[in-house]
Write an enzyme that holds these catalytic residues in place. Structure first.
Site, mmCIF file in Angstrom:
data_model
loop_
_atom_site.group_PDB
_atom_site.id
_atom_site.type_symbol
_atom_site.label_atom_id
_atom_site.label_comp_id
_atom_site.label_asym_id
_atom_site.label_seq_id
_atom_site.Cartn_x
_atom_site.Cartn_y
_atom_site.Cartn_z
ATOM 1 N N GLU A 1 0.877 -1.166 0.000
ATOM 2 C CA GLU A 1 0.000 0.000 0.000
ATOM 3 C C GLU A 1 0.912 1.212 0.000
ATOM 4 O O GLU A 1 1.546 1.531 1.008
ATOM 5 C CB GLU A 1 -0.919 -0.031 1.231
ATOM 6 C CG GLU A 1 -2.143 0.860 1.075
ATOM 7 C CD GLU A 1 -1.962 2.206 1.708
ATOM 8 O OE1 GLU A 1 -1.519 3.134 0.982
ATOM 9 O OE2 GLU A 1 -2.242 2.349 2.893
ATOM 10 N N CYS B 1 -3.012 8.582 3.590
ATOM 11 C CA CYS B 1 -2.733 8.290 2.183
ATOM 12 C C CYS B 1 -3.918 8.602 1.273
ATOM 13 O O CYS B 1 -3.737 8.781 0.059
ATOM 14 C CB CYS B 1 -2.309 6.831 2.009
ATOM 15 S SG CYS B 1 -3.452 5.650 2.759
#
Length: 475
Positions: A250, A284
């Site tokens: 990720e 994020c």
């Protein structure tokens, strides 16, 4: 278990180990040393991996026992809440509200991981659909993949850690955890919780250190799986070492949200402000690019600036604070420089952007040149950049125009627009009538393009961290 005069230890094979070397952990608001943490060397790191392998060879606990450990941890976590909140406020700069939310989400992640352990299984193969094979019986089984190495980030030092450790154990794997050296204390408290809950020795190792320790973990060929949350740059390094071994990544992101003229702005604007500016923009999926349709652009800008001006930035221990410090003074200086550079290049700063130590006041910008870093690179700072659009497809094209593809959001009540967004936005997650930053812990979460691959979400991550084998009984 730690006192102020002793460094936080490593967890190896069920025992807390102190080492001669340690490193300081800073309070992100004051800049003062908050704690010291023991540092693992190459010998200890490789020992942790070897002991993990031996634990797996001796046999993982059965699924019901794994579930009970995770359920027990979920039941016990409230007793750890105050310590976890205190640690995250200090070492991560979280506000007390954000830290409390992190603990609550962690409890749910543990429960979801426990459920995953209970139902972790393969499936029946319909051989009857193949002529000549109708008398065969086939099914798949899922086995542990092996030693899992989890490398975790600073911006979610508890829940993201559990999104790796929980599913790994649910699948029957031992995990070697290397938390961020910026936020290691929360991981240790989590380790205490899991040990109290009955985590078997060897199925969770916690080792601390800087980038050099990461290199040791990457070189050890016993590790079967790497799960990593962090930058695309580091993700490339991990992948280059992994070779044929499997990984879940990720990585970086430039998240976009699109607001159409049929949106309910009373819902959309507060959600956008929260999603772009909470945790000082260090998420994020934080809204960095905001595309707004022409006819409502001025209204959205006005309302968003009004909301941003009400967001108190400063000491995370102040109950009124909604935007705490960035993770370091250098990160704050970088954010400030990007804002100043954008303004010098022609962007308009409507509010915020002022730095006080590691704190940046929430910033709203418009007229951003596309070459500016605040537009074309991941900011990880409390700023939102607005751009107007007239044609919906133009907004989709703009959102897609980055190397990344983690998450996007669209506010619209028009079904045709929603369907077009679902079809054309190249992101791992597309939220309709939500921002890019909405997440439920049970959902499959992951990106495309340079945002990585593989999925988080306990049931999905456990599948990633397992080997599926086919068994066929022939008459």
């Amino acid at each position: 278990m730690n006192d102020a005069n002793r460094p936080y230890p490593l967890l190896i094979n069920g025992e807390w180990i102190e080492t001669s070397e340690s490193f300081p952990v800073l309070d992100k608001f004051s800049g003062e040393t908050f704690a010291h943490v023991c540092k693992a060397d190459e010998v200890l790191a490789n020992r942790a991996i070897k002991l993990s392998e031996e634990a797996l060879e001796a046999g993982a606990p059965p699924p019901y026992a794994r579930a009970e450990v995770l359920y027990s941890a979920a039941r016990l976590i409230e007793g750890y809440r105050d310590r976890m909140v205190e640690a995250m406020v200090s070492e991560a700069g979280f506000t007390t509200m954000d830290a409390g939310t992190e603990v609550s989400r962690a409890k749910l992640t543990l429960e979801l991981s426990a459920e995953t352990a209970k139902h972790f299984a393969g499936h029946v193969v319909p051989f009857g659909a193949h002529p000549g094979s109708e008398n065969r019986i086939g099914f798949t089984v899922r086995d542990p993949i092996g030693v899992v190495c989890a490398i975790t980030p600073f911006n979610s030092p508890l829940n993201t850690v559990l999104h790796k450790v929980g599913p790994s154990f649910a699948a029957g794997n031992p995990t070697v955890l290397k938390p961020s050296s910026l936020t290691p204390v929360t991981a240790n408290i989590m380790g205490e919780l899991l040990v109290e809950a009955g985590m078997p020795a060897g199925f969770l190792q916690i080792i601390h250190g800087s980038g050099g320790l990461g290199e040791v973990l990457l070189k050890n060929q016993t590790v079967a799986f790497y799960t990593f949350t962090g930058s695309t740059r580091v993700g490339r390094i991990i992948q280059s070492h992994a070779g044929l071994r499997r990984t879940q990544m990720e990585l970086g992101s430039i998240a976009s949200t699109i607001v159409c003229d049929d949106s309910d702005l009373s819902v959309a604007v507060p959600k956008i402000a929260n999603a772009g500016l909470r945790k000082a923009g260090q998420v994020c999926t934080s809204v960095q690019r905001l595309y707004v349709q022409d006819s409502i652009y001025d209204q959205v800008l006005k309302e968003l600036v009004e909301v941003a001006k009400t967001i108190v930035a400063g000491d995370p221990r102040n109950p009124e604070t909604k935007c705490g410090p960035l993770i370091s003074l250098d990160a704050a200086k970088r954010g400030e420089e990007w804002i100043k550079s954008a303004v010098a290049a022609g962007a308009k700063l409507h509010c915020g952007g002022t730095r006080n130590g590691s704190v940046i006041d929430p910033a709203i910008l418009t007229d951003m040149p596309e070459t500016e870093q605040a537009w074309c690179k991941e900011a990880f700072a409390p700023l939102i950049v607005l751009r107007r659009f007239s044609d919906f497809e133009e907004a989709i094209k703009g959102a897609n125009d980055t190397p990344f593809g983690l998450a996007a959001g669209v506010f619209t009540t028009n079904m045709q627009r929603a369907m077009l967004a679902m079809k054309c936005l190249r992101f791992g997650t597309v939220q309709i009538n939500e921002t890019s930053s909405a997440r439920a812990d049970l959902m499959p979460f992951g990106g495309v393009k340079e945002s990585g691959f593989g999925k988080e979400g306990p049931s999905y991550a456990a599948n990633e961290m397992s080997i599926e084998r086919l068994i066929v009984l022939n008459p």
